[in-house]
Design a protein around this motif. Structure first.
Motif, PDB file in Angstrom:
ATOM      1  N   ASP A 163      14.616  73.635  34.723  1.00  0.00           N
ATOM      2  CA  ASP A 163      14.518  73.756  36.174  1.00  0.00           C
ATOM      3  C   ASP A 163      13.079  73.671  36.669  1.00  0.00           C
ATOM      4  N   ILE A 164      12.161  73.306  35.787  1.00  0.00           N
ATOM      5  CA  ILE A 164      10.757  73.121  36.167  1.00  0.00           C
ATOM      6  C   ILE A 164      10.438  71.624  36.231  1.00  0.00           C
ATOM      7  N   VAL A 165      10.662  70.924  35.129  1.00  0.00           N
ATOM      8  CA  VAL A 165      10.487  69.476  35.069  1.00  0.00           C
ATOM      9  C   VAL A 165      11.863  68.850  34.831  1.00  0.00           C
ATOM     10  N   PRO A 166      12.431  68.186  35.815  1.00  0.00           N
ATOM     11  CA  PRO A 166      13.778  67.639  35.654  1.00  0.00           C
ATOM     12  C   PRO A 166      13.888  66.714  34.433  1.00  0.00           C
ATOM     13  N   VAL A 167      15.018  66.820  33.747  1.00  0.00           N
ATOM     14  CA  VAL A 167      15.256  66.014  32.552  1.00  0.00           C
ATOM     15  C   VAL A 167      15.194  64.526  32.861  1.00  0.00           C
ATOM     16  N   GLU A 168      15.379  64.159  34.118  1.00  0.00           N
ATOM     17  CA  GLU A 168      15.305  62.743  34.507  1.00  0.00           C
ATOM     18  C   GLU A 168      13.948  62.129  34.193  1.00  0.00           C
ATOM     19  N   ASN A 169      12.895  62.948  34.100  1.00  0.00           N
ATOM     20  CA  ASN A 169      11.585  62.421  33.706  1.00  0.00           C
ATOM     21  C   ASN A 169      11.677  61.751  32.345  1.00  0.00           C
ATOM     22  N   THR A 170      12.286  62.445  31.392  1.00  0.00           N
ATOM     23  CA  THR A 170      12.435  61.882  30.052  1.00  0.00           C
ATOM     24  C   THR A 170      13.407  60.704  30.053  1.00  0.00           C
ATOM     25  N   LEU A 171      14.485  60.794  30.828  1.00  0.00           N
ATOM     26  CA  LEU A 171      15.461  59.701  30.873  1.00  0.00           C
ATOM     27  C   LEU A 171      14.845  58.434  31.458  1.00  0.00           C
ATOM     28  N   LEU A 172      14.032  58.577  32.490  1.00  0.00           N
ATOM     29  CA  LEU A 172      13.341  57.416  33.060  1.00  0.00           C
ATOM     30  C   LEU A 172      12.437  56.748  32.028  1.00  0.00           C
ATOM     31  N   GLU A 206      13.066  57.550  20.042  1.00  0.00           N
ATOM     32  CA  GLU A 206      14.121  58.488  19.666  1.00  0.00           C
ATOM     33  C   GLU A 206      14.088  59.621  20.672  1.00  0.00           C
ATOM     34  N   MET A 207      15.261  59.978  21.190  1.00  0.00           N
ATOM     35  CA  MET A 207      15.341  61.005  22.235  1.00  0.00           C
ATOM     36  C   MET A 207      16.363  62.063  21.844  1.00  0.00           C
ATOM     37  N   HIS A 208      16.001  63.332  22.074  1.00  0.00           N
ATOM     38  CA  HIS A 208      16.915  64.454  21.860  1.00  0.00           C
ATOM     39  C   HIS A 208      17.005  65.244  23.163  1.00  0.00           C
ATOM     40  N   ILE A 209      18.202  65.293  23.723  1.00  0.00           N
ATOM     41  CA  ILE A 209      18.444  66.052  24.948  1.00  0.00           C
ATOM     42  C   ILE A 209      19.315  67.259  24.594  1.00  0.00           C
ATOM     43  N   TYR A 210      18.758  68.456  24.780  1.00  0.00           N
ATOM     44  CA  TYR A 210      19.494  69.677  24.480  1.00  0.00           C
ATOM     45  C   TYR A 210      20.268  70.134  25.718  1.00  0.00           C
ATOM     46  N   PRO A 211      21.475  70.680  25.545  1.00  0.00           N
ATOM     47  CA  PRO A 211      22.245  71.117  26.704  1.00  0.00           C
ATOM     48  C   PRO A 211      21.597  72.284  27.439  1.00  0.00           C
ATOM     49  N   TYR A 212      20.862  73.108  26.732  1.00  0.00           N
ATOM     50  CA  TYR A 212      20.154  74.208  27.369  1.00  0.00           C
ATOM     51  C   TYR A 212      18.900  74.520  26.554  1.00  0.00           C
ATOM     52  N   GLY A 213      18.034  75.290  27.141  1.00  0.00           N
ATOM     53  CA  GLY A 213      16.746  75.594  26.523  1.00  0.00           C
ATOM     54  C   GLY A 213      15.665  75.828  27.546  1.00  0.00           C
ATOM     55  N   GLY A 214      15.923  75.335  28.783  1.00  0.00           N
ATOM     56  CA  GLY A 214      14.956  75.565  29.846  1.00  0.00           C
ATOM     57  C   GLY A 214      13.671  74.787  29.645  1.00  0.00           C
ATOM     58  N   HIS A 215      12.575  75.440  29.963  1.00  0.00           N
ATOM     59  CA  HIS A 215      11.264  74.785  29.949  1.00  0.00           C
ATOM     60  C   HIS A 215      10.254  75.698  29.260  1.00  0.00           C
ATOM     61  N   GLY A 216       9.284  75.090  28.603  1.00  0.00           N
ATOM     62  CA  GLY A 216       8.150  75.842  28.081  1.00  0.00           C
ATOM     63  C   GLY A 216       8.405  76.574  26.792  1.00  0.00           C
ATOM     64  N   TYR A 217       9.241  76.002  25.902  1.00  0.00           N
ATOM     65  CA  TYR A 217       9.577  76.710  24.662  1.00  0.00           C
ATOM     66  C   TYR A 217       8.680  76.327  23.488  1.00  0.00           C
ATOM     67  N   ALA A 218       7.712  75.442  23.716  1.00  0.00           N
ATOM     68  CA  ALA A 218       6.760  75.056  22.659  1.00  0.00           C
ATOM     69  C   ALA A 218       7.503  74.649  21.390  1.00  0.00           C
ATOM     70  N   ILE A 219       7.193  75.251  20.239  1.00  0.00           N
ATOM     71  CA  ILE A 219       7.875  74.842  19.011  1.00  0.00           C
ATOM     72  C   ILE A 219       9.230  75.522  18.850  1.00  0.00           C
ATOM     73  N   GLY A 220       9.612  76.362  19.785  1.00  0.00           N
ATOM     74  CA  GLY A 220      10.976  76.865  19.856  1.00  0.00           C
ATOM     75  C   GLY A 220      11.402  77.800  18.747  1.00  0.00           C
ATOM     76  N   ARG A 221      10.489  78.496  18.139  1.00  0.00           N
ATOM     77  CA  ARG A 221      10.838  79.319  16.980  1.00  0.00           C
ATOM     78  C   ARG A 221      11.731  80.514  17.311  1.00  0.00           C
ATOM     79  N   LYS A 222      11.826  80.884  18.572  1.00  0.00           N
ATOM     80  CA  LYS A 222      12.655  82.032  18.942  1.00  0.00           C
ATOM     81  C   LYS A 222      14.056  81.626  19.398  1.00  0.00           C
ATOM     82  N   ASP A 223      14.365  80.341  19.282  1.00  0.00           N
ATOM     83  CA  ASP A 223      15.660  79.859  19.737  1.00  0.00           C
ATOM     84  C   ASP A 223      16.329  79.087  18.610  1.00  0.00           C
ATOM     85  N   GLU A 224      17.517  79.519  18.203  1.00  0.00           N
ATOM     86  CA  GLU A 224      18.188  78.938  17.040  1.00  0.00           C
ATOM     87  C   GLU A 224      18.444  77.446  17.184  1.00  0.00           C
TER      88      GLU A 224
END
Length: 303
Positions: free
Chosen positions: A246-255, A268-286
């Motif tokens: 909800d900070i940077v719309p996913v459409e940026n990456t899709l464009l 190569e593109m990976h679109i996650y269904p959820y995760g929000g914004h600003g998770y860096a290397i994401g070590r706290k999210d399974e």
């Protein structure tokens, strides 16, 4: 400049910690920089932030020779072009990459909101071009393959990185020395929840305002909407984003994905269904914490 690079090599040869190494991007003259009373400021938040960058640098983290792959990544932290999320999206990422055998350099680039600048929209690209030229020039001494030097950017840092990847041949400052004869083209890009476009309503308005001010100049907006500047010479790209950002719309990456595909650029593109914004290397999210492993697999497939 010569002294600072020499000291960098000496640090490596004497066995000191590579992460203690900081190299200024510019020597006596910094392009577009004015003398002012503005001071650089570091804030020890939970993500370690830097404001009002006055002396742009790269901070190097090198793997041991035994584990080095010869690959290198320059990292551009995000922060809406108002600050640099230097720890969370910079140093932490560099340490993770170094542990995998990849030389990593965190770029402390100037922010266009600084009052010390003229032509502020050019400043991130100037620093990005200079940073990659420095690493390429010293590649052999650092145990890096000069053909395997790429870039990674997060959020607004993704805009800085993708600007380099699409504008690497654009002359945005007067050459300072022989370094500036080196190509600024990265071998690859990894863009993590990146700002790509400056067009409304899909742009991240905070980043756009910081970079372009209140300008509605169509040429300026087009120049920095990087999906509109992809060519067949744009380097291969790895993309990560979340649908619920909800900070940077996913459409940026899709464009950007569509522009790369239409120009025949490997992506190569990976679109996650959820995760929000600003998770860096994401070590706290399974479900997010594996994206870095996916990037490493992709990187090894190409390089």
């Amino acid at each position: 400049m010569r002294w600072t690079i020499l000291s960098f090599v000496l640090v490596l040869s004497t066995g000191m910690h590579a992460q203690d190494t900081i190299i200024p991007l510019w020597s006596d003259v910094i392009p577009n920089q004015l003398k002012s009373a503005e001071k650089e400021r570091r804030v020890n938040t939970d993500y370690s932030a830097i404001f009002n960058v006055q002396t742009p640098t790269i901070e190097g983290y090198l793997p041991s020779k035994r584990s080095a792959t010869g690959q290198a990544v320059l990292i551009f932290p995000g922060g809406s072009y108002n600050e640099l999320v230097f720890g969370w999206e910079g140093l932490d990422v560099a340490k993770a990459l170094s542990a995998k055998g990849i030389a990593a350099f965190v770029v402390k680039y100037r922010l266009p909101v600084s009052k010390s600048l003229v032509d502020q929209q050019d400043v991130p690209l100037q620093d990005a071009q200079r940073a990659i030229r420095i690493v390429k020039e010293k590649a052999n001494e650092l145990g890096i393959d000069p053909n395997k030097i790429g870039i990674m950017g997060f959020s607004a840092g993704g805009h800085a990185a993708s600007t380099l990847g699409t504008h690497f041949s654009e002359q945005v400052y007067e050459p300072m020395d022989e370094l500036d004869t080196i190509s600024a083209r990265p071998a690859f890009m990894a863009l993590i929840y990146p700002v790509i476009t400056m067009t409304k309503p899909l742009t991240h308005l905070g980043s756009r305002t910081a970079l372009l001010g209140d300008s509605n100049d169509e040429d300026l907006i087009r120049r920095f909407s990087n999906e509109l500047n992809v060519t067949k010479d744009t380097p291969p790209v790895f993309l990560i984003h979340s649908v619920d950002d909800d900070i940077v719309p996913v459409e940026n990456t899709l464009l950007f994905f569509n522009a790369l595909k239409n120009n025949g650029v490997p992506v190569e593109m990976h679109i996650y269904p959820y995760g929000g914004h600003g998770y860096a290397i994401g070590r706290k999210d399974e479900h997010l914490k594996w994206w870095l492993d996916g990037f490493l697999r992709w990187l090894n497939d190409y390089f």
